[in-house]
Enzyme design. Sequence first.
Site, short mmCIF file in Angstrom:
data_model
loop_
_atom_site.label_atom_id
_atom_site.label_comp_id
_atom_site.label_asym_id
_atom_site.label_seq_id
_atom_site.Cartn_x
_atom_site.Cartn_y
_atom_site.Cartn_z
CG LEU B 66 -1.83 -1.27 1.28
CD1 LEU B 66 -2.80 -1.17 2.44
CD2 LEU B 66 -2.60 -1.51 -0.02
NE ARG B 67 4.39 0.68 -4.02
CZ ARG B 67 5.26 -0.28 -4.28
NH1 ARG B 67 6.06 -0.74 -3.33
NH2 ARG B 67 5.37 -0.77 -5.49
CG ASP B 308 3.11 -9.53 -6.30
OD1 ASP B 308 3.39 -9.07 -5.18
OD2 ASP B 308 3.96 -9.82 -7.16
CG HIS B 312 5.98 1.01 -9.23
ND1 HIS B 312 6.89 1.28 -8.22
CD2 HIS B 312 6.05 -0.32 -9.44
CE1 HIS B 312 7.49 0.16 -7.86
NE2 HIS B 312 6.99 -0.83 -8.58
#
Lengths: 326, 431
Positions: B66-67, B308, B312
């Site tokens: 989830l960054r 997965d 980005h």
Amino acid sequence: MSRRDIQLDDQGRLRHFLTTEGLPRDLLERILDTAASFTGVIEKSIKTVPLLRGRTVMNLFFEASTRTRTTFELAAKRLSADVLNLDMGSSSAVKGESLLDTLRNLEAMQCDMFVVRHADSGAAHFIAEHVGDDVAVVNAGDGRHAHPTQAMLDMYTIRRHKGDFEPLRVAIVGDILHSRVARSQIHALNGLGAGEVRVVAPRTLLPRDVERLGVHVYHEIEAGLRDVDVVITLRLQRERMQGALLPSEQEYYQLYGISRERLALAAPDAIVMHPGPINRGVEIESAVADGPHSVILNQVTNGIAVRMAVMSMCLEGRGSRAEEDE
Amino acid sequence: MSASVHIRGGRVLCPAQGIDRSTDVFVGDGRILALGEPPEGFHAGRTLDARGLLVLPGLVDLGTNLREPGARHKADIVSELRAAAASGITTVCASPATRPAVDNTAVLELVQGQAHKAGASRLVPLGALTAGLDGEHLSQMAALKRAGCVAVSDGGQPVANTLVLRRALEYAATHDLPVMVTPQDPDLTRGSSMHEGWMATRLGIAGIPVAAETVALARTLALVEETGARVHFMRLSSTRGAELVARARRDGLPVSADVAMHQLFLTEMDASGYSTTANVLPPLRGERDRAALRQAVADGVIQAVCSDHQPHDADAKAVPFVAAEPGVSGLDTLLALALRLEDEGALPLLTAVERVTSGPAALLGLPGGTLRPGAPADICLVDPRAPWWVTPEALFSRGRNTPFGGWELTGRVRHTLVDGTPVYPEETAPA
């Protein structure tokens, strides 16, 4: 959009020159024919032709190479183009600017052609995909992928000495795994209809499934050189000893070095080539490099004519950007 | 507390109960109350017309990044949990590979707080196996478990040191935590993101051999034999890898495995032309591997298929292949691709649904993934015939890096409920 066709326009003419893979035979032959016509020019006292007058060629070398850059520069000048040299290694690329940003800035300079050398495989494709329609990209070497002008000058050299490709057996000896030159040579040789292409190397220096590129694989040099008409030996980079790919230069020379005795296994009139610079006593014996079979020095001269051919063909039929603006 | 909901006339698929029939679903107090007939005294606060739709348990996704914290320029918890809701995924198992990593309760609380703010799908946190995912020091697993982590994971950064891995497995087993392991030998993987095969040779890119996976699997399996730790292998990529897992399961070892959905559809050929959206780890392998992975999913050697998800920013992919960051944005396409597995004859529909719902839920002991009465009312209503073109712009995720751009998929989510509350579409519900 078919990525396969990125190099060719609708009429099958060269738009970019990124790889020798997949190019039709007549186009490969036309590059060689065009180079032959320029060889006449170079050998005359008047050393320039006005084909690219008013055009600007930018040498973008993200990886240093004085030799290759100089031959591109000479080729462009003999076609009467203006040449800008950008040594990207010491420029904004190092300061963290992305390749795309660098490209946008350079495009603003209204160049007609980028000649690109980059350490990443695929970098020239990437640039060709992102430049405007009126800029041609010539790959001067990208990672391990391709070095198509080097391969074409090797083809030119072979044709000058051997004529027809079809009866030829060609052996490429050495570090195929890391070699962009070898890949481009293999595609060019197969595209030109060479009789047999062999690669000769230990397993650590061969890429997986290499035979699918259209080569026969040999691990023993004696078998690999038998009856070949052309021997191409590749430069062995010193850093290969570090990655546990080879034990030592000595052992490599013992097993794969091109010596006079080994060369005797090849056809009596075989030629020996090397893309340079040579490691004497590592991949080739001095007596062979300087001997009667060697055409290594001719290769350097031919490089200018071949690069002139590719550059002029890529810009053939395109208006100059400077003219369009007027 | 959420209102009661009557989901009427849909084709209800619940693999956990072996159900595939047209029926009604009744929801109240955030739970499934009944299938078929309404419970006594049921009064529908809201009715959803599901005729022509599939009614599925909300999807359970074992593999998402989830960054946040650390890479909010790529995506954040709120954006991705909302994208998950719009994609029919109601349970998102979040990788601990953030910066800082989820290796202590402070980071965990931050993550949980953001998830709460999203008001969308539920976030199930995975804890880091080692401190900072450094592969050298154990994380505070007991504290992480108390605070809500259901498993510990190497977060895609394999532990290189075998002794550390052994200790981590032993310690996790002490606390009855499953360990999620990335089967990837770091030395055989380093510096590449393409399968060592024909395409890598053509493109002049260093390849990752299948042995990168099998060596790591064999090493971990040997440690599982000794420690008895419960290990889940994340993201298999190869025929041989699936065979090793199958054999270990036959031998009775407590291991399980998942695969990324894109591995069931793409191969090394998709990297042709240096396409950076096909830059993933583990790499896309050959056609035979793809077929074997599908078979392993069908046979139950692989119990879960996950997105997965690795969103980005554009810059991460707008570079030459070797310089690109690996990973795909996978939330949006997970469900439609699961349905496509049935269309392509790879799996029966109920099995395809199982591998993205009750299969993964069972691996981590999660309550979702089923429509059994009493379970949380995490439900997804899908129009199985609605076609859509995948374009980067059409994705709900902030990550536009889909390798399926230009594909026509069928299956669009119409409604998603979490704990009985509509989370997609975001709407002001009619009274």
